[in-house]
Scaffold this active site. Structure first.
Site, PDB file in Angstrom:
ATOM      1  N   LEU A  65      52.776  45.719  41.492  1.00 51.73           N
ATOM      2  CA  LEU A  65      52.298  46.601  40.411  1.00 51.73           C
ATOM      3  C   LEU A  65      51.911  47.981  40.963  1.00 51.73           C
ATOM      4  O   LEU A  65      52.129  49.004  40.312  1.00 51.73           O
ATOM      5  CB  LEU A  65      51.112  45.972  39.689  1.00 51.73           C
ATOM      6  CG  LEU A  65      51.394  44.625  39.007  1.00 51.73           C
ATOM      7  CD1 LEU A  65      50.106  44.002  38.495  1.00 51.73           C
ATOM      8  CD2 LEU A  65      52.378  44.811  37.855  1.00 51.73           C
ATOM      9  N   ARG A 121      30.967  39.904  54.873  1.00 47.18           N
ATOM     10  CA  ARG A 121      31.850  40.906  54.260  1.00 47.18           C
ATOM     11  C   ARG A 121      31.298  41.383  52.920  1.00 47.18           C
ATOM     12  O   ARG A 121      31.603  42.495  52.489  1.00 47.18           O
ATOM     13  CB  ARG A 121      33.239  40.318  54.009  1.00 47.18           C
ATOM     14  CG  ARG A 121      34.069  40.123  55.232  1.00 47.18           C
ATOM     15  CD  ARG A 121      35.454  39.695  54.830  1.00 47.18           C
ATOM     16  NE  ARG A 121      36.021  40.613  53.846  1.00 47.18           N
ATOM     17  CZ  ARG A 121      37.065  40.342  53.074  1.00 47.18           C
ATOM     18  NH1 ARG A 121      37.671  39.189  53.188  1.00 47.18           N
ATOM     19  NH2 ARG A 121      37.504  41.216  52.203  1.00 47.18           N
ATOM     20  N   ARG A 130      41.903  43.853  51.813  1.00 47.91           N
ATOM     21  CA  ARG A 130      42.983  44.310  50.942  1.00 47.91           C
ATOM     22  C   ARG A 130      42.703  45.674  50.318  1.00 47.91           C
ATOM     23  O   ARG A 130      43.624  46.447  50.030  1.00 47.91           O
ATOM     24  CB  ARG A 130      43.184  43.253  49.862  1.00 47.91           C
ATOM     25  CG  ARG A 130      44.300  43.516  48.919  1.00 47.91           C
ATOM     26  CD  ARG A 130      44.436  42.360  47.954  1.00 47.91           C
ATOM     27  NE  ARG A 130      45.214  42.723  46.793  1.00 47.91           N
ATOM     28  CZ  ARG A 130      46.533  42.605  46.724  1.00 47.91           C
ATOM     29  NH1 ARG A 130      47.203  42.119  47.724  1.00 47.91           N
ATOM     30  NH2 ARG A 130      47.168  42.967  45.630  1.00 47.91           N
ATOM     31  N   PRO A 147      50.444  39.833  45.588  1.00 42.88           N
ATOM     32  CA  PRO A 147      51.484  40.841  45.860  1.00 42.88           C
ATOM     33  C   PRO A 147      51.017  42.269  45.548  1.00 42.88           C
ATOM     34  O   PRO A 147      49.943  42.476  44.996  1.00 42.88           O
ATOM     35  CB  PRO A 147      52.611  40.423  44.914  1.00 42.88           C
ATOM     36  CG  PRO A 147      51.947  39.687  43.800  1.00 42.88           C
ATOM     37  CD  PRO A 147      50.725  39.036  44.385  1.00 42.88           C
ATOM     38  N   LYS A 207      29.852  46.001  46.266  1.00 38.23           N
ATOM     39  CA  LYS A 207      30.941  46.167  47.250  1.00 38.23           C
ATOM     40  C   LYS A 207      32.245  46.559  46.564  1.00 38.23           C
ATOM     41  O   LYS A 207      32.914  47.502  46.974  1.00 38.23           O
ATOM     42  CB  LYS A 207      31.135  44.858  48.025  1.00 38.23           C
ATOM     43  CG  LYS A 207      32.430  44.809  48.832  1.00 38.23           C
ATOM     44  CD  LYS A 207      32.694  43.453  49.435  1.00 38.23           C
ATOM     45  CE  LYS A 207      33.326  42.439  48.520  1.00 38.23           C
ATOM     46  NZ  LYS A 207      34.796  42.387  48.491  1.00 38.23           N
ATOM     47  N   ASN A 208      32.617  45.835  45.507  1.00 34.48           N
ATOM     48  CA  ASN A 208      33.929  46.070  44.894  1.00 34.48           C
ATOM     49  C   ASN A 208      33.987  47.359  44.075  1.00 34.48           C
ATOM     50  O   ASN A 208      35.071  47.795  43.690  1.00 34.48           O
ATOM     51  CB  ASN A 208      34.349  44.874  44.039  1.00 34.48           C
ATOM     52  CG  ASN A 208      34.762  43.691  44.900  1.00 34.48           C
ATOM     53  OD1 ASN A 208      34.889  43.830  46.115  1.00 34.48           O
ATOM     54  ND2 ASN A 208      34.961  42.544  44.279  1.00 34.48           N
ATOM     55  N   ILE A 254      43.350  33.568  37.379  1.00 37.16           N
ATOM     56  CA  ILE A 254      43.641  34.854  38.033  1.00 37.16           C
ATOM     57  C   ILE A 254      44.387  34.639  39.356  1.00 37.16           C
ATOM     58  O   ILE A 254      45.378  35.297  39.624  1.00 37.16           O
ATOM     59  CB  ILE A 254      42.345  35.656  38.301  1.00 37.16           C
ATOM     60  CG1 ILE A 254      41.499  35.785  37.026  1.00 37.16           C
ATOM     61  CG2 ILE A 254      42.657  37.026  38.897  1.00 37.16           C
ATOM     62  CD1 ILE A 254      42.089  36.614  35.929  1.00 37.16           C
ATOM     63  N   ASP A 288      35.562  35.865  40.529  1.00 41.22           N
ATOM     64  CA  ASP A 288      34.667  35.957  41.688  1.00 41.22           C
ATOM     65  C   ASP A 288      33.373  35.156  41.508  1.00 41.22           C
ATOM     66  O   ASP A 288      32.555  35.095  42.431  1.00 41.22           O
ATOM     67  CB  ASP A 288      34.322  37.429  41.989  1.00 41.22           C
ATOM     68  CG  ASP A 288      35.516  38.189  42.538  1.00 41.22           C
ATOM     69  OD1 ASP A 288      36.524  37.549  42.909  1.00 41.22           O
ATOM     70  OD2 ASP A 288      35.446  39.436  42.597  1.00 41.22           O
TER      71      ASP A 288
HETATM   72  C1  EPZ Z   1      39.900  42.677  42.984  1.00 43.91           C
HETATM   73  O1  EPZ Z   1      40.995  42.296  43.802  1.00 43.91           O
HETATM   74  C2  EPZ Z   1      38.639  42.266  43.715  1.00 43.91           C
HETATM   75  N1  EPZ Z   1      38.599  42.952  45.002  1.00 43.91           N
HETATM   76  C3  EPZ Z   1      38.627  40.759  43.905  1.00 43.91           C
HETATM   77  O2  EPZ Z   1      37.403  40.385  44.518  1.00 43.91           O
HETATM   78  C4  EPZ Z   1      38.718  40.092  42.531  1.00 43.91           C
HETATM   79  O3  EPZ Z   1      38.795  38.699  42.701  1.00 43.91           O
HETATM   80  C5  EPZ Z   1      39.949  40.593  41.786  1.00 43.91           C
HETATM   81  O4  EPZ Z   1      39.943  42.043  41.709  1.00 43.91           O
HETATM   82  C6  EPZ Z   1      40.050  40.065  40.351  1.00 43.91           C
HETATM   83  O5  EPZ Z   1      38.889  40.423  39.628  1.00 43.91           O
HETATM   84  C7  EPZ Z   1      38.125  44.184  45.076  1.00 43.91           C
HETATM   85  O6  EPZ Z   1      37.750  44.806  44.087  1.00 43.91           O
HETATM   86  C8  EPZ Z   1      38.060  44.806  46.416  1.00 43.91           C
HETATM   87  P1  EPZ Z   1      43.901  42.088  41.173  1.00 43.91           P
HETATM   88  P2  EPZ Z   1      42.445  42.837  43.495  1.00 43.91           P
HETATM   89  O7  EPZ Z   1      44.912  43.078  41.569  1.00 43.91           O
HETATM   90  O8  EPZ Z   1      42.361  44.192  42.928  1.00 43.91           O
HETATM   91  C9  EPZ Z   1      48.049  39.815  40.631  1.00 43.91           C
HETATM   92  C10 EPZ Z   1      36.018  39.302  46.085  1.00 43.91           C
HETATM   93  O9  EPZ Z   1      35.745  38.094  46.261  1.00 43.91           O
HETATM   94  N2  EPZ Z   1      48.716  41.035  41.127  1.00 43.91           N
HETATM   95  O10 EPZ Z   1      43.083  42.339  39.943  1.00 43.91           O
HETATM   96  O11 EPZ Z   1      43.244  42.626  44.719  1.00 43.91           O
HETATM   97  C11 EPZ Z   1      47.242  39.120  41.717  1.00 43.91           C
HETATM   98  O12 EPZ Z   1      48.066  38.322  42.544  1.00 43.91           O
HETATM   99  C12 EPZ Z   1      37.439  39.760  45.816  1.00 43.91           C
HETATM  100  O13 EPZ Z   1      35.159  40.199  46.146  1.00 43.91           O
HETATM  101  C13 EPZ Z   1      50.091  41.112  41.054  1.00 43.91           C
HETATM  102  O14 EPZ Z   1      50.771  40.183  40.607  1.00 43.91           O
HETATM  103  O15 EPZ Z   1      42.920  41.782  42.383  1.00 43.91           O
HETATM  104  C14 EPZ Z   1      46.256  38.317  40.912  1.00 43.91           C
HETATM  105  O16 EPZ Z   1      46.859  37.128  40.488  1.00 43.91           O
HETATM  106  C15 EPZ Z   1      38.435  38.660  46.002  1.00 43.91           C
HETATM  107  N3  EPZ Z   1      50.697  42.244  41.547  1.00 43.91           N
HETATM  108  C16 EPZ Z   1      45.989  39.226  39.700  1.00 43.91           C
HETATM  109  O17 EPZ Z   1      47.065  40.163  39.682  1.00 43.91           O
HETATM  110  C17 EPZ Z   1      49.993  43.286  42.049  1.00 43.91           C
HETATM  111  O18 EPZ Z   1      50.607  44.297  42.458  1.00 43.91           O
HETATM  112  C18 EPZ Z   1      44.685  40.010  39.755  1.00 43.91           C
HETATM  113  O19 EPZ Z   1      44.589  40.668  41.023  1.00 43.91           O
HETATM  114  C19 EPZ Z   1      48.594  43.219  42.083  1.00 43.91           C
HETATM  115  C20 EPZ Z   1      47.977  42.059  41.617  1.00 43.91           C
END
Ligand code: EPZ
Length: 431
Positions: free
Chosen positions: A135, A408, A102, A132, A22-23, A338, A316
């Site tokens: 980034l 989902r 998201r 947020p 999915k991801n 994370i 995850d």
């Molecule tokens: C992806 O989410 C995955 N989703 C998530 O899987 C996964 O948990 C996550 O990566 C971490 O591996 C998809 O791929 C669709 P991030 P993403 O941006 O991209 C912070 C599941 O269960 N951050 O890597 O949204 C954020 O708050 C889902 O399948 C900022 O601070 O995660 C977090 O603490 C849940 N500012 C960290 O980075 C930003 O602009 C990592 O988030 C963006 C993120």
């Protein structure tokens, strides 16, 4: 709303075919916005998020044709989706879609790069943390976009197009890396992404973009160099196997004391998870596109874990490993680095008899002799599946409510587990 009932305590034995990830699939689908030609993706999982994103892409003007085999009994050969974004007719990603998923916000970079504007709803808070978009926004601004937040929407324009830039992420972000990577492919000049995410799903996206004509160096490293090109082309691409589904069913084998062969996947994709499982008492036999996992010993050992960006232990897979540790000997310290609020499964696991104490970002799990079934409910996808795993191990009946979270991200979950001997059924709210 449907629920799932499990009568636990049965060791699982059999084979499970792992679906497409999915991801990985979600960003690959969004990449179709970068070309007016047709992108065909195969091995797509049949899960709700894929349909939600297809709706969003159609809303932008894409034509979507799902012509693969409908997933059904005995088959998980995946589906085929062709997406053609000949003209972008609408650049708004509405709240109603992005709030549910998201990944919808990933359209911002590609829309800006292709047509110079995008109006994308802020995804907002979610059950696992604030999540947020800073980034994504600052990176696109460094590439020349102007972005205002108005009425809950990111209103972005790139009046003079996007330009290459040197962007350093202060936090490793999968989504921001994907968004900027896609935008940079059609930007003018070179973009460097430093401290980029290295998750296998990023490599899958890079492989697809290259096949579409993009010029990208640094796959598998935290420094990506993208030289912008004038246009990208259509292609056909097979989505990688789902490493989180793989890890989840590996734990199903171990938590029930059974033996499962996981097909169409690889142990390399879940190395950090298997290392923990082996330390806990699992046996793993690897082949090229499959592996067999079992628990031979009666009891498991508690093992500490800390979630980290890839190649570290995946967030995850945190909830699922916690479910396993609830019945291990001794204690396990589980630290989540994370997301700030990803312990929503703790009170629910406790309802099954688990002994867990949360201290800030860590949860101390003291193993108990056995779990006992109870009604439970979860607020996100991986928390929900951790309750399924705990229910498979628990004595008596566990009923998991709000299963739409599971739908989902897990394709035919009950069917795959039932084929290995689980006593599991979906109770339809309609019936
Ligand atoms: C992806 O989410 C995955 N989703 C998530 O899987 C996964 O948990 C996550 O990566 C971490 O591996 C998809 O791929 C669709 P991030 P993403 O941006 O991209 C912070 C599941 O269960 N951050 O890597 O949204 C954020 O708050 C889902 O399948 C900022 O601070 O995660 C977090 O603490 C849940 N500012 C960290 O980075 C930003 O602009 C990592 O988030 C963006 C993120």
């Amino acid at each position: 709303m449907d629920s799932i009932a499990i009568r636990g305590g049965k060791p699982l034995h059999g084979k499970i075919e792992i679906s497409g990830a999915k991801n990985a699939a979600l960003p690959l689908m969004v990449a179709s916005l970068l070309t007016e030609e047709t992108l065909t993706l195969t091995n797509l999982p049949h899960v709700a998020d894929i349909s939600t994103l297809t709706n969003l892409l159609c809303h932008h003007g894409s034509l979507a044709v799902m012509n693969g085999q409908q997933s059904g009994a005995g088959s998980s050969s995946g589906r085929t989706l062709s997406l053609t974004a000949r003209d972008i007719t609408n650049t708004e990603a509405p709240y109603d879609i992005v709030r549910k998923m998201r990944a919808g916000a990933l359209v911002m970079g590609p829309l800006l790069a292709r047509v110079g504007k995008a109006r994308v709803s802020l995804p907002g808070g979610c059950a696992i943390g604030t999540r947020p978009m800073n980034l994504h926004i600052t990176g696109l601004e460094q590439m020349g976009a102007e972005i205002d937040i108005v009425g809950g929407y990111m209103e972005a324009t790139a009046p003079n197009g996007l330009f290459g830039a040197e962007i350093r992420f202060d936090t490793v972000s999968v989504g921001a890396t994907e968004n900027l990577l896609m935008a940079a492919c059609l930007a003018e000049g070179e973009t460097v992404l430093e401290n980029a995410a290295r998750e296998p799903e990023i490599s899958d996206l890079i492989k697809l973009l290259r096949q579409m004509g993009a010029d990208i160096d640094g796959e598998g490293t935290d420094r990506l160099l993208i030289r912008g090109v004038d246009r990208l082309y259509g292609t056909e691409y097979r989505v990688m196997p789902d490493r989180i589904e793989t890890g989840t069913y590996a734990i199903a084998a171990v938590i029930t004391g059974g033996e499962i062969e996981l097909l169409n996947t690889s142990a390399d994709l879940v190395r950090s998870v298997l290392d923990v499982l082996i330390e806990a008492g699992a046996d793993v036999t690897e082949s090229k596109n499959s592996f067999i996992i079992s628990r031979k010993s009666k009891r498991l050992n508690g093992v500490d874990i800390m979630t980290l960006p890839y190649p570290g232990y995946p967030t995850d897979m945190q909830a699922q490993m916690m479910a396993l540790m609830t019945i291990a000997d001794g204690a396990a310290m589980i630290t989540e680095t994370i997301f700030e609020n990803r312990f929503m499964h703790v009170p629910e696991l406790s309802r099954l008899g688990a002994n867990i104490t949360v201290h800030g970002h860590s949860a101390l799990v003291r193993g108990v002799d056995h779990l006992v079934g109870a009604p439970v409910m979860a607020t996100d996808l991986r928390a929900s599946v951790s309750l399924v795993l705990a229910g498979l191990a628990a004595e008596g009946e566990t009923v998991i409510n709000r299963v739409y979270h599971l739908d989902r991200g897990y394709e035919r979950l009950e069917e795959k587990l039932a084929a290995c001997g689980a006593d599991i059924e979906r109770i339809s709210s309609g019936g």
